[in-house]
Design an enzyme around this catalytic site. Structure first.
Site, PDB file in Angstrom:
ATOM      1  CB  SER A 114     110.047  27.903  68.091  1.00 46.25           C
ATOM      2  OG  SER A 114     110.708  28.770  69.533  1.00 46.25           O
TER       3      SER A 114
HETATM    4  N1  SAH Z   1     112.266  34.172  69.079  1.00 50.13           N
HETATM    5  C1  SAH Z   1     113.093  33.265  69.352  1.00 50.13           C
HETATM    6  C2  SAH Z   1     112.605  33.279  70.392  1.00 50.13           C
HETATM    7  C3  SAH Z   1     113.359  33.022  71.555  1.00 50.13           C
HETATM    8  S1  SAH Z   1     112.701  32.108  73.443  1.00 50.13           S
HETATM    9  C4  SAH Z   1     113.760  32.624  68.489  1.00 50.13           C
HETATM   10  O1  SAH Z   1     113.908  32.592  67.118  1.00 50.13           O
HETATM   11  O2  SAH Z   1     114.763  32.471  68.683  1.00 50.13           O
HETATM   12  C5  SAH Z   1     111.644  33.886  74.142  1.00 50.13           C
HETATM   13  C6  SAH Z   1     112.144  34.307  73.989  1.00 50.13           C
HETATM   14  O3  SAH Z   1     111.963  35.503  74.756  1.00 50.13           O
HETATM   15  C7  SAH Z   1     113.876  34.686  74.688  1.00 50.13           C
HETATM   16  O4  SAH Z   1     114.701  34.817  74.622  1.00 50.13           O
HETATM   17  C8  SAH Z   1     113.577  36.121  76.317  1.00 50.13           C
HETATM   18  O5  SAH Z   1     114.545  36.150  76.590  1.00 50.13           O
HETATM   19  C9  SAH Z   1     112.467  36.204  75.419  1.00 50.13           C
HETATM   20  N2  SAH Z   1     111.593  37.695  76.752  1.00 50.13           N
HETATM   21  C10 SAH Z   1     111.021  36.452  77.903  1.00 50.13           C
HETATM   22  N3  SAH Z   1     110.514  37.767  78.168  1.00 50.13           N
HETATM   23  C11 SAH Z   1     110.756  38.915  77.784  1.00 50.13           C
HETATM   24  C12 SAH Z   1     110.229  40.187  77.674  1.00 50.13           C
HETATM   25  N4  SAH Z   1     108.970  40.852  78.554  1.00 50.13           N
HETATM   26  N5  SAH Z   1     110.334  41.243  76.519  1.00 50.13           N
HETATM   27  C13 SAH Z   1     111.202  41.043  75.179  1.00 50.13           C
HETATM   28  N6  SAH Z   1     111.541  39.980  75.333  1.00 50.13           N
HETATM   29  C14 SAH Z   1     111.157  38.969  76.450  1.00 50.13           C
END
Ligand code: SAH
Length: 238
Positions: free
Chosen positions: A89
């Site tokens: 993000s």
């Molecule tokens: N917090 C992260 C942002 C990652 S983007 C950072 O600091 O980099 C969102 C993430 O959510 C992705 O890696 C995606 O694979 C994960 N995601 C999507 N659906 C999910 C689910 N049902 N359970 C766990 N993770 C999930």
């Protein structure tokens, strides 16, 4: 090999080593400057006031969570690709969501969507314990290594569907969801403490979503506030 030739090779090797170390030191200093500037311009100037959040954002080296290809953009005002169609993000959104959780040094926090591990690292600078779940196994494994190498030992990671939360370790003072859900997952509400706060983007996938802050007033009563509009990658269901 004549001994003066050996001596010469040895000197060259030492000089190379010193210059490598100096370069690494230089780039850490450069990143630190960029990070301080990022916090001032992108975060403080946009109204984030919580000093614990500001110092966490100054402390955590965002560039170690960014793939090499994009590392030079680590401190820019935007999300960046982390592979597997996912993104880390924008720094301001990380700071805003962290501030909204009102963490303190005794907090236990759950994150859904580990991704690069950056948001978890920021949370871990303020909270006592951080639990984070990732649904893409390759990303989970890769990020685990980054977190371990950097010594974030108060973060516990898990591979799985974050929709169901992490029941064994519940209840949580704070829950942060870093992927967009079409509705608030009921298991996450259940795993929030009374008085606990959840920050979650809710809305249609690949469109604009509402960033919500939900306070669990009692088992029956939730207070929901819309903070702003955001665009997150979707919460994936298995
Ligand atoms: N917090 C992260 C942002 C990652 S983007 C950072 O600091 O980099 C969102 C993430 O959510 C992705 O890696 C995606 O694979 C994960 N995601 C999507 N659906 C999910 C689910 N049902 N359970 C766990 N993770 C999930």
């Amino acid at each position: 090999m004549p001994s003066n030739k050996k001596y010469f090779i040895c000197i060259i090797f030492i000089l190379l080593l010193i210059s490598n170390l100096a370069c690494a030191q230089d780039s850490e200093t450069k990143y630190k400057k960029e990070r301080d500037w990022m916090v001032k311009i992108q975060i403080e100037n946009r109204g984030i006031k919580d000093t614990t959040v500001l110092s966490a954002m100054k402390d955590v080296p965002r560039h170690i969570f960014v793939p090499k290809l994009y590392r030079m953009f680590s401190y820019e005002d935007r999300p960046l690709p982390i592979g597997y169609g996912q993104t880390i993000s924008q720094p301001y959104i990380v700071a805003l969501m962290t501030e909204l959780l009102k963490l303190n040094k005794d907090s236990k926090a759950l994150e859904v969507g580990t991704g690069s591990g950056y948001q978890a690292a920021i949370l871990s600078k303020i909270a006592k314990k951080v639990y984070t779940i990732e649904i893409i196994e390759e990303l989970h494994i890769k990020t685990n290594k980054v977190l371990e190498k950097a010594g974030y030992d108060t973060i516990k990671t898990k591979f799985g569907d974050g929709y169901y939360g992490w029941e064994e370790c519940a209840p949580y003072d704070a829950i942060i969801v870093t992927c967009a859900a079409e509705f608030v997952p009921p298991p996450l509400i259940k795993q929030l403490k009374i008085g606990g706060i959840m920050c979650i983007p809710v809305g249609p996938p690949f469109r604009v979503q509402n960033l919500l802050v939900i306070t669990k007033k009692s088992e029956e009563l939730l207070e929901t506030k819309v903070i702003t509009q955001v665009r997150f990658v979707p919460l994936i269901r298995k």
